[in-house]
Motif scaffolding. Structure first.
Motif, short mmCIF file in Angstrom:
data_model
loop_
_atom_site.label_atom_id
_atom_site.label_comp_id
_atom_site.label_asym_id
_atom_site.label_seq_id
_atom_site.Cartn_x
_atom_site.Cartn_y
_atom_site.Cartn_z
N GLN A 4 0.82 -1.21 0.00
CA GLN A 4 0.00 0.00 0.00
C GLN A 4 0.86 1.26 0.00
O GLN A 4 0.37 2.34 0.28
CB GLN A 4 -0.92 0.03 1.22
N MET A 6 3.22 1.96 2.14
CA MET A 6 3.34 2.46 3.51
C MET A 6 4.65 2.03 4.14
O MET A 6 4.76 1.85 5.33
CB MET A 6 2.18 1.94 4.35
N TRP A 9 5.96 3.61 7.14
CA TRP A 9 5.08 3.60 8.32
C TRP A 9 5.18 2.28 9.07
O TRP A 9 4.63 2.16 10.16
CB TRP A 9 3.63 3.80 7.89
N CYS A 13 4.37 1.86 13.06
CA CYS A 13 3.10 1.18 13.35
C CYS A 13 3.34 -0.07 14.18
O CYS A 13 2.59 -0.35 15.13
CB CYS A 13 2.38 0.81 12.06
N VAL A 16 4.10 1.08 17.75
CA VAL A 16 2.91 1.57 18.44
C VAL A 16 1.96 0.42 18.74
O VAL A 16 1.41 0.30 19.84
CB VAL A 16 2.22 2.67 17.61
N TRP A 20 0.70 -0.90 22.31
CA TRP A 20 -0.73 -1.02 22.61
C TRP A 20 -1.03 -2.39 23.18
O TRP A 20 -1.75 -2.53 24.18
CB TRP A 20 -1.52 -0.77 21.33
N SER A 140 16.26 -8.09 3.28
CA SER A 140 15.36 -7.07 2.77
C SER A 140 14.67 -6.37 3.94
O SER A 140 14.58 -6.93 5.04
CB SER A 140 14.30 -7.70 1.88
N ARG A 142 11.70 -5.96 4.35
CA ARG A 142 10.54 -6.75 4.72
C ARG A 142 10.88 -7.82 5.75
O ARG A 142 10.20 -7.98 6.76
CB ARG A 142 9.99 -7.40 3.45
N ARG A 426 0.30 -16.25 14.55
CA ARG A 426 -0.28 -15.80 13.30
C ARG A 426 0.62 -14.75 12.64
O ARG A 426 0.81 -14.76 11.44
CB ARG A 426 -1.67 -15.21 13.58
N ASP B 13 12.75 -12.07 -0.59
CA ASP B 13 11.40 -11.54 -0.58
C ASP B 13 10.46 -12.46 -1.32
O ASP B 13 9.36 -12.75 -0.88
CB ASP B 13 11.38 -10.18 -1.29
N LYS B 17 7.12 -14.25 0.10
CA LYS B 17 5.80 -14.01 -0.43
C LYS B 17 5.13 -15.34 -0.77
O LYS B 17 3.97 -15.56 -0.52
CB LYS B 17 5.93 -13.14 -1.69
N VAL B 47 -6.27 -15.00 2.80
CA VAL B 47 -5.35 -15.12 3.93
C VAL B 47 -5.28 -13.81 4.72
O VAL B 47 -5.34 -13.81 5.95
CB VAL B 47 -3.95 -15.49 3.41
N ASP B 51 -6.07 -13.14 8.55
CA ASP B 51 -5.12 -12.49 9.45
C ASP B 51 -5.80 -11.40 10.26
O ASP B 51 -5.69 -11.35 11.48
CB ASP B 51 -3.96 -11.87 8.65
N ILE B 171 -9.77 -1.97 2.04
CA ILE B 171 -9.34 -1.08 3.13
C ILE B 171 -10.56 -0.57 3.89
O ILE B 171 -10.59 -0.55 5.13
CB ILE B 171 -8.51 0.09 2.57
N ILE B 451 -4.44 5.35 21.60
CA ILE B 451 -3.42 4.69 20.78
C ILE B 451 -4.10 3.92 19.65
O ILE B 451 -3.68 3.98 18.49
CB ILE B 451 -2.58 3.73 21.63
N TYR B 452 -5.15 3.19 19.99
CA TYR B 452 -5.79 2.38 18.96
C TYR B 452 -6.34 3.26 17.85
O TYR B 452 -6.17 2.96 16.66
CB TYR B 452 -6.93 1.55 19.57
N LEU B 455 -3.62 4.56 15.61
CA LEU B 455 -3.13 3.50 14.73
C LEU B 455 -4.12 3.25 13.60
O LEU B 455 -3.74 3.13 12.43
CB LEU B 455 -2.95 2.23 15.58
N THR B 458 -4.04 6.03 11.06
CA THR B 458 -2.86 5.95 10.19
C THR B 458 -3.06 4.88 9.12
O THR B 458 -2.82 5.10 7.94
CB THR B 458 -1.62 5.60 11.03
N LEU B 459 -3.50 3.72 9.56
CA LEU B 459 -3.58 2.60 8.63
C LEU B 459 -4.71 2.77 7.63
O LEU B 459 -4.69 2.15 6.57
CB LEU B 459 -3.77 1.29 9.41
N VAL B 462 -3.83 6.94 5.55
CA VAL B 462 -2.62 7.10 4.74
C VAL B 462 -2.74 6.39 3.40
O VAL B 462 -2.57 7.01 2.35
CB VAL B 462 -1.37 6.66 5.53
N PRO B 463 -3.05 5.09 3.36
CA PRO B 463 -3.14 4.45 2.04
C PRO B 463 -4.28 5.00 1.19
O PRO B 463 -4.13 5.16 -0.01
CB PRO B 463 -3.34 2.97 2.36
N ARG B 466 -3.32 8.35 -0.24
CA ARG B 466 -2.35 8.21 -1.31
C ARG B 466 -3.05 7.90 -2.64
O ARG B 466 -2.64 8.36 -3.69
CB ARG B 466 -1.39 7.08 -0.96
N ARG B 467 -4.11 7.13 -2.55
CA ARG B 467 -4.80 6.77 -3.78
C ARG B 467 -5.77 7.84 -4.25
O ARG B 467 -6.04 7.98 -5.43
CB ARG B 467 -5.60 5.48 -3.56
#
Lengths: 578, 575
Positions: A4, A6, A9, A13, A16, A20, A140, A142, A426, B13, B17, B47, B51, B171, B451-452, B455, B458-459, B462-463, B466-467
């Motif tokens: 994305q 990010m 970030w 993240c 944080v 949390w 990397s 990642r 997970r 990477d 993946k 997946v 998650d 999102i 805090i939550y 977070l 931001t998540l 931000v994305p 950007r779009r």
């Protein structure tokens, strides 16, 4: 997240989010909550804050020892003093001498929880971030971030520090900082950090054989002249740091005899062989062989010391031998700023040494498993998810959490136990019940997890018979201990393999390491903490090397880096002479 | 970095993946926390979605021991009422002061929940066991919240499938499932909003798919769960009437009309029927609609009335200072200083009566509904629905701050339509979520929610930003853009101020106490905690308790009113 856009970030993240999670675990109960008159570890830590701010330094280790007398080294005492000062400024009632014993107001709990979080954020989290950058620098971004979250959310540490209530992350964070310094070749700073770790909790001694051997090995590696110089410097830095830490109990601030107060408190040999039920050799074998009826305490102390020493000897020996084997020739002097090749042995040696202490030494708590867990998790963070080391280390992590279940249950942290363990597994992408390669460790894992679930299930539906009130803790010990013994043996095996790959190659060795040592730490760094397969790839090796390569694959350790290590060794021109 | 390193890292990477893609659901079985795995396996859940689901469930589990409000006891009491009393007494019982005041479907729902509760712990459903909060009931009720929230999870998943831009919708869906509003109101404060909004989203989803009959049916069901959704009912009514019961040319389609009418009536019969038969309808209605409350709630919901009330306070101060000869309302001078539940009386401005709020709400809603009538598309319906709820929130009588979720949830679905919508969504979400913060006033939970939410913001933002970002094209556009950014940047400062006021207040009050009481403070465990609980606090000066709440309310109200105007403008002008 990377997809994305990010990328920048991710680390904030993760940090944080992990903060949390830590805080949310802290919403639950703590050790000894509402159990007068002695309460638990929470009260111990709080009591130390109370006594350090009200008493002169000389009395810290002597005041009312029956009620949670201070028995950690001075750095803990100083930290307690700092917390106590700040806390008393906010609300003096939290730390009123004697009167505040057993205080359980929500404000006091809030403050105590936030001190743990504050020190974790100050020491452990930066140490972990630096670790992923220093040790995985050739990975990397990642994978570095994956390593970061693996270390940040490790359930055992979170549950003990933020649930049960202790400050282990400070000690572990200092050790981790020391390791980072070693990886960057800053041995003196590293030694200083390790002294801080020791000065915070004497349990860091579990690492001492490995760290000490690494430094000695490095001195040997550097050759006579440079090595001796480094050795002297290390000795000076280490002893000076210790002296500074213990200054209030040393002349001229106190008579020489005063130093005995902290020392006798820190090393209590007058307690039992083990406390409660702990998944180590003594407690597990005690089921059949009643050690305490057969042998006197003195004999037991001696026996456990001998066994412990035998246990960590392989780890220490590999480091020193590695130093001898990779020693640079006098004409090829290197800069002191780079780490020795034996650095990649260090995580295994740390694991060997701390696990042997856990298994064999005197007076071990179930919480002490956190110490072997640090190198285990470091190794895990460097392994790729379908490799053997990954399977081993993830297994041990889960077993460690399970081995603390009786303690967590007592503290009322059941729901946190489930939540953090599932979340961590997970996050790292671990699949506990998958048998893909039909390796020993996978079968072992499935068997162990199945027995966990079975034991939890039994515990839910059955109450233990009156004759055996400790039935479930004992069963827990009997399942956990073999896994710990196995990981100890595994660490020795891996250490020997790495050693073999490092220098068991006759004449080729010196030329190889001449080249190595001039490489920058970025390319040559043992980023792969599970480093051995890199060099023991069968394809690149002739002669003896092939043997070791085959062995690693047959032990299923090798799959981890099948692809990229070959690239690395081929392209950097290191692998050929293996 | 040298090329071999690069190559290696790429390799690595790639390997990761691949393994990630292979990750399967089988490890779910390990945890007992995971419900319903087997029935879900055959749904197409990716997946990443697993998650999110598993991780969020773990986070919610961690919140079990967190503070819970009186709503927790309210719901426990309802379990007890529905379990131990016959149907005819449900709406008459007054054993606890938390009487049953939700529509019958919710009562049936509680009845269903009370059956397992009985087997877990008999004392949960004991009618006289008031204020019971043992671990068993906490764990049980919190678990039911997590489980019923799966309705929401399933609904947002459906939205991803077949969306115009699945990546964006993913999102948005995740943001809804993980919405801080639900975390605060459901998982800490304690309510079943996730479940209710799940039904609402299913209904909206059915509308998107063109199945308007199901949409209407689900909404009727929802109304019988919780009547606050009446805020949205006008939009539903107009939309279904225009697009389902009438042809595009404007002819009435009797078959459609009758089937919709029948199905809605059937739902109401099932729900209220038994009570009508027993002749309890007036009692039921009096429970559902208690018209005895004031204009504002204890803590002013951040709507237009909050601004008006604040203006009245300011005017009062001015009048007092200058000594103008204005007729002051004597009772208004003391009113709202503490802001407890009760009637708000203005000192300077003319007083507001329920009929006024009703008229204004109706007026605004009519404007939007006319627009909806003319363009009965799905997108227009979504905007009309949002605005309908928004109007009620802005101008309603005795609006609760939790009602902002009625705005935020449908607005989220609009966010990926265009940049203006997204910008409105950002402002409304930040202000709306922030306005929920005062629901929790215990320091550990304040930390959790702040805090939550940060977070989450931001998540999500931000994305998406950007779009979606578009540079403002005109000068007013630039100015508005700048002002909005300044406004959003004010929230961290506001949070700091709001946190600091009670701490400073308690320190001064303690030092005063200490001066009075001498040394007894040090030895006394029960001395006041540093953070007085604002809503039920007894210590300290009341103005210091109320000031942070007022600041929050007014600041959020500014943003929410602005977002309301913005949204109305976009809807009426551009679509």
């Amino acid at each position: 997240m990377h997809r994305q856009g990010m990328r920048e970030w991710v680390v904030p993240c993760f940090v944080v989010a992990s903060v949390w999670v830590r805080w949310c675990i802290g919403l639950g109960s703590y050790s000894g909550q509402s159990t007068p008159p002695m309460f638990g570890d929470y009260e111990a830590q709080r009591h130390w804050m109370e006594l350090t701010i009200h008493l002169p330094t000389r009395q810290w280790y002597t005041y009312d020892l029956q009620y949670w007398g201070l028995d950690y080294p001075p750095l803990t005492a100083y930290v307690s003093w700092l917390c106590g000062i700040v806390g008393a400024w906010i609300n003096p009632a939290w730390f009123a001498l004697d009167k505040s014993r057993g205080i359980e107001t929500s404000g006091s709990k809030l403050y105590m929880r936030s001190t743990v979080l504050a020190f974790d954020v100050l020491v452990y989290i930066p140490a972990v971030i630096l670790f992923t950058r220093a040790w995985h620098s050739n990975r990397s971004l990642r994978s570095q971030n994956l390593a970061l979250i693996t270390l940040l959310l490790q359930p055992a540490l979170l549950l003990i520090d933020f649930g049960h209530f202790q400050y282990n992350s400070v000690m572990l964070g200092f050790t981790l900082l020391a390791l980072n310094c070693f990886a960057k070749g800053r041995d003196l700073l590293g030694a200083f950090f390790f002294v801080l770790s020791l000065g915070f909790k004497q349990m860091a001694l579990y690492y001492a054989p490995a760290i000490g051997s690494y430094l000695v090995g490095k001195c040997i590696y550097l050759g006579r002249q440079d090595g001796l110089r480094l050795f002297i410097r290390l000795a000076v830095v280490t002893s000076l740091s210790f002296v500074v830490l213990f200054l209030p109990w040393l002349p001229p601030f106190a008579p020489l005899s005063a130093i005995l107060d902290p020392i006798t408190r820190i090393f209590p040999f007058n307690r039992g062989l083990f406390e409660d039920k702990v998944a180590n050799f003594w407690c597990a074998s005690n089921v059949i062989f009643k050690w305490r009826t057969w042998l006197s305490r003195g004999a037991l102390v001696r026996l456990s010391t001998v066994l412990t020493a035998l246990g960590f000897l392989p780890g220490a020996a590999t480091l020193i031998l590695g130093g001898v084997k990779t020693q640079v020739q006098p004409e090829e002097r290197t800069k002191g700023g780079s780490p020795a090749p034996i650095l990649r042995l260090l995580p295994y040696a740390l694991l060997t040494s701390s696990m042997s202490f856990f298994l064999f030494s005197f007076q071990v708590h179930e919480k002490t498993i956190l110490l072997p867990l640090l190198p285990v998790t470091l190794l895990l963070s460097g392994a790729s998810p379908d490799s053997g080391p990954f399977a081993w280390c993830a297994l041990v992590n889960n077993v460690a959490v399970f081995s603390m279940w009786p303690l967590l249950k007592k503290d009322g942290l059941g729901i946190q136990y489930i939540a953090t363990t599932v979340m961590w597994n997970r996050f790292i992408g671990y699949k506990p019940f998958q048998i893909r390669d039909r390796t020993f460790v996978q079968f072992l894992s499935v068997a162990v997890y199945a027995s966990f679930l079975f034991l939890h299930f039994l515990e839910m539906i059955l109450t233990p018979p009156v004759r055996y009130p400790d039935l479930f803790p004992v069963l827990n010990v009997l399942v956990s201990t073999p896994v710990f013994v196995l990981i100890w043996l595994w660490s020795i095996k891996c250490g020997l393999q790495v050693l073999w790959a490092l220098g068991g190659l006759g004449s080729g060795a010196s030329s190889r390491h001449r080249r190595n040592s001039t490489l920058s730490p970025i390319t040559e760094q043992p980023g792969n903490v599970d480093g051995l397969p890199e060099d023991s790839r069968p394809v690149q090796m002739g002669g003896i090397g092939r043997d070791s390569g085959r062995r690693t694959t047959s032990f299923s350790v090798g799959q981890a880096h099948h692809r990229h290590p070959s690239k690395e060794s081929a392209s950097s021109g290191v692998g050929q002479n293996l | 970095m040298s090329s071999p390193t690069l190559l290696r890292s790429r390799f690595h990477d790639h390997g990761e993946k691949r393994t990630e893609d292979i990750t399967e659901e089988d490890n779910v079985a390990e945890s007992k926390a995971e419900p319903k795995t087997s029935t879900w396996l055959n749904m197409d859940v990716s997946v990443a979605e697993w998650d999110i689901f598993i991780l969020s469930t773990c986070l919610k589990l961690l919140l079990f021991p967190a503070y819970h409000s009186t709503d927790f006891e309210v719901h426990r009491n309802w379990l007890a009422i529905t379990h131990s009393l016959p149907l005819s007494k449900w709406y008459y019982d007054t054993t606890s002061k938390w009487t049953l005041d939700y529509p019958p479907f919710f009562a049936y729902f509680e009845k269903v929940l009370s059956i397992p509760a009985y087997f877990i712990d008999k004392r949960i459903v004991d009618l006289n066991n008031l204020d019971y909060d043992a671990w068993s009931v906490v764990a049980y009720q919190r678990t039911t919240v997590i489980l019923t929230e799966l309705v929401l999870g399933a609904a947002v998943l459906r939205f991803i499938r077949g969306a115009r831009d699945p990546a964006l919708q993913r999102i948005i869906s995740a943001s809804l499932f993980l919405h801080p509003g639900f975390l605060i109101v459901d998982h800490i404060h304690f309510q079943y909003n996730g479940f209710m909004f799940g039904i609402l989203l299913w209904s909206i989803y059915m509308a998107r798919q063109g199945d308007k009959l199901s949409s209407g049916f689900l909404f009727a069901v929802l109304l019988n769960f919780k009547h606050i959704y009446m805020y949205l009912a006008p939009a539903y009514f107009i939309y279904l009437l225009r697009s389902f019961c009438m042809s595009p040319q404007g002819e009435v389609l009797p078959r459609n009309f009758l089937s919709l009418a029948n199905i809605v009536i059937a739902v109401f019969v099932v729900s209220v029927g038994p009570f009508i038969l027993m002749g309890q309808l007036p009692q039921l209605l009096s429970r559902l609609f208690p018209f005895t409350r004031g204009l504002n709630h204890a803590y002013w919901a951040p709507n237009a009335w909050a601004l008006v009330t604040a203006a009245d306070r300011v005017l009062l101060q001015i009048v007092k200072r200058i000594g103008l000869n204005v007729s002051l309302n004597a009772s208004g001078i003391t009113s709202t200083s503490r802001g407890l539940v009760g009637d708000t009386v203005f000192a300077v401005l003319p007083n507001i009566k329920p009929i006024h709020t009703f008229a204004i709400t109706l007026l605004f809603q009519t404007i939007f509904l006319i627009k909806l009538w003319r363009t009965p598309t799905y997108k227009s319906f979504l905007a009309g629905l949002t605005l309908c709820g928004y109007t009620s929130f802005m101008f309603g009588w005795h609006v609760h701050e939790k009602a902002i979720l009625l705005v935020l949830v449908p607005l989220s679905l609009l966010a990926c339509e265009s940049y203006p919508y997204f910008r409105t969504f950002t402002i409304a979400s930040v202000a709306g979520v922030f306005s929920l913060f005062p629901l929790l006033f215990t320091p550990p939970e304040i930390f959790v929610e702040v805090i939550y939410s940060t977070l989450w913001a931001t998540l999500v933002f931000v994305p998406l930003n950007r779009r979606m970002y578009e540079f403002p094209r005109s000068l007013p556009g630039v100015i508005v853009d700048l002002l909005e950014k300044v406004y959003l940047a004010g929230f961290p400062i506001l949070q700091i101020v709001v946190t600091a006021i009670p701490i400073l207040g308690s320190r001064t009050s303690r030092s005063q106490q200490a001066a009075v009481a001498g040394t007894c403070v040090a030895g006394n465990f029960s001395c006041p905690e540093p953070y007085p609980a604002p809503l039920n606090g007894s210590s300290g000066s009341s103005s210091l308790d109320f000031l942070p709440l007022m600041l929050t309310s007014v600041y959020c109200a500014v943003g929410l009113v602005w977002a309301f105007l913005r949204l109305s403008w976009i809807y009426l002008k551009h679509d």
